[in-house]
Design an enzyme around this catalytic site. Sequence first.
Site, PDB file in Angstrom:
ATOM      1  N   GLU A  52     -33.363   9.213  15.061  1.00 59.77           N
ATOM      2  CA  GLU A  52     -34.466   8.260  14.923  1.00 59.77           C
ATOM      3  C   GLU A  52     -34.987   8.234  13.485  1.00 59.77           C
ATOM      4  O   GLU A  52     -35.522   7.229  13.025  1.00 59.77           O
ATOM      5  CB  GLU A  52     -35.590   8.643  15.905  1.00 59.77           C
ATOM      6  CG  GLU A  52     -36.379   7.471  16.417  1.00 59.77           C
ATOM      7  CD  GLU A  52     -37.256   7.852  17.600  1.00 59.77           C
ATOM      8  OE1 GLU A  52     -37.018   7.320  18.704  1.00 59.77           O
ATOM      9  OE2 GLU A  52     -38.171   8.687  17.445  1.00 59.77           O
ATOM     10  N   HIS A  98     -13.389  22.353  26.680  1.00 64.58           N
ATOM     11  CA  HIS A  98     -12.475  21.969  27.752  1.00 64.58           C
ATOM     12  C   HIS A  98     -12.600  20.486  28.087  1.00 64.58           C
ATOM     13  O   HIS A  98     -12.039  20.022  29.072  1.00 64.58           O
ATOM     14  CB  HIS A  98     -12.733  22.836  28.989  1.00 64.58           C
ATOM     15  CG  HIS A  98     -12.450  24.290  28.728  1.00 64.58           C
ATOM     16  ND1 HIS A  98     -11.330  24.926  29.186  1.00 64.58           N
ATOM     17  CD2 HIS A  98     -13.133  25.215  28.014  1.00 64.58           C
ATOM     18  CE1 HIS A  98     -11.339  26.191  28.787  1.00 64.58           C
ATOM     19  NE2 HIS A  98     -12.423  26.390  28.064  1.00 64.58           N
ATOM     20  N   LYS A 123     -37.885  -2.773  24.231  1.00 63.49           N
ATOM     21  CA  LYS A 123     -39.161  -2.869  24.954  1.00 63.49           C
ATOM     22  C   LYS A 123     -39.604  -4.324  25.087  1.00 63.49           C
ATOM     23  O   LYS A 123     -40.067  -4.748  26.137  1.00 63.49           O
ATOM     24  CB  LYS A 123     -40.247  -2.081  24.201  1.00 63.49           C
ATOM     25  CG  LYS A 123     -40.041  -0.579  24.229  1.00 63.49           C
ATOM     26  CD  LYS A 123     -41.209   0.124  23.566  1.00 63.49           C
ATOM     27  CE  LYS A 123     -40.868   1.572  23.302  1.00 63.49           C
ATOM     28  NZ  LYS A 123     -41.822   2.219  22.415  1.00 63.49           N
TER      29      LYS A 123
HETATM   30  O1  PA5 Z   1     -40.645   9.818  18.077  1.00 60.85           O
HETATM   31  C1  PA5 Z   1     -41.342   8.945  18.584  1.00 60.85           C
HETATM   32  O2  PA5 Z   1     -42.299   8.465  17.973  1.00 60.85           O
HETATM   33  C2  PA5 Z   1     -41.068   8.452  19.990  1.00 60.85           C
HETATM   34  O3  PA5 Z   1     -40.002   9.113  20.555  1.00 60.85           O
HETATM   35  C3  PA5 Z   1     -42.298   8.666  20.842  1.00 60.85           C
HETATM   36  O4  PA5 Z   1     -42.653  10.017  20.831  1.00 60.85           O
HETATM   37  C4  PA5 Z   1     -42.065   8.184  22.278  1.00 60.85           C
HETATM   38  O5  PA5 Z   1     -41.700   6.850  22.289  1.00 60.85           O
HETATM   39  C5  PA5 Z   1     -43.311   8.390  23.119  1.00 60.85           C
HETATM   40  O6  PA5 Z   1     -44.397   7.730  22.553  1.00 60.85           O
HETATM   41  P1  PA5 Z   1     -45.879   8.027  23.022  1.00 60.85           P
HETATM   42  O7  PA5 Z   1     -46.240   9.422  22.673  1.00 60.85           O
HETATM   43  O8  PA5 Z   1     -46.731   7.038  22.286  1.00 60.85           O
HETATM   44  O9  PA5 Z   1     -45.922   7.806  24.519  1.00 60.85           O
END
Ligand code: PA5
Length: 425
Positions: free
Chosen positions: A278, A299, A414
């Site tokens: 990310e 394996h 989303k």
């Molecule tokens: O790294 C990130 O920002 C995301 O993975 C969020 O943690 C995830 O989408 C969850 O978001 P939130 O804490 O707003 O529910």
Amino acid sequence: MMKFDSTHGLLKESIKDYQEVVTKLHSVIHEKTGAGNDYLGWVDWAKTYDKEEFDRILQLAKELEEKAEVILVCGIGGSYLGARAAGEMIQGLYPNSKHELVYVGNTFSSTYLQQVLDYIKGKSVVLNVISKSGTTTETALAFRILKQYMEETYGKEECKKRIIATTDKARGTLKELADKEGYETFVIPDDIGGRYSVITPVGLVPLALAGIDIKAIMDGLLQAYNDLNCDDLDKNPAYQYAVCRRILQNQGYNVEMFVSYEPQLRMLGEWWKQLLGESEGKDGKGILPDSATFSTDLHSLGQFIQEGNKVLFETILQVEKPTYDGIVPSDEENLDCMNYLAGKSLDWVNKMAFEGTLEAHEKTGNVPNLIVTIPDMKEYSFGYLCHFFFIATALTCYMIDINPFNQPGVEVYKKNMFRLLGKPE
Ligand code: PA5
């Protein structure tokens, strides 16, 4: 504390050639002048974290000791993976603990949620909902259902003790809901993004409730901060690792496989995948993070790694001392022909598998291997690892002009999903 070995990396450039760029970017990170600099709260968090809030977490764990037979951790992505990675690394997959961590709110699967509801019936449950935005659909949906379960089971008054919210300090749906319902709340700092947040109440609350020593996690984090706050490439293994990734990508390797020889580190691999993937996967750039557990996956994936398309390099997380070890027993009849190992330690066998595989992949398969070694799978090592990978991620992303702290791409699915669900604008 932690060792980094690039001698099996098949590097065609010298790490030291990157000293100048590393020195420059070290200042960019520590002086917080780079892209995404309002999300660099994790850099000195080991020194700046709110000690009063930390004590409140310890107090909460003490108060809920009798009630927290099952701790439901409701969150996704950065609000989930870190706690699970730490919990499994430290306690193992079948922990000998009075407190069990169970994860919800990280999937839309109705089957999974129903199985959790069936599983917790008759058990004493505490629910920690974790969401910075407070609006993440997977988490909010599971929380709605579990909140109703909790209220039906314990009554609204008792839920004030059993439901804990970790969220933004002032804003958002979850904060409003928690204040209205009278839940105890903990803060996700504004300047720490989800994938860097396991060292905040996001990870610390569930881990403390599960009986994990969160003080030792913070001690390890501080040690790493002190050890790695240095731009000298000869002395900074995290920066060496970050540079090696760039060198290997220059050599054409676009996939990095995070490998461990311990099944209880599998979720650490998932957490690491989010951190690197990310942070780095933007603007058509980055190395695809993948993970595997050896020797299990030798394996299955072993064939590809050895002889398949040369797209990947491996980063091995080696553990010096296993949490438990055992001795191979001898057998008079030796029907299984295993007596040649009698008297040897099981961990020694695992380490020989590592050495044999390293040689096979590097020497025969021409697959570069980077090796990170940690002393054990305890709290202190986890805290240390966090800062190691955070600072390496920041550097490795800045080296290719990527902002390591945003994730604009995750919004696309989303938007489509909300349209299909008919979510009001
Ligand atoms: O790294 C990130 O920002 C995301 O993975 C969020 O943690 C995830 O989408 C969850 O978001 P939130 O804490 O707003 O529910």
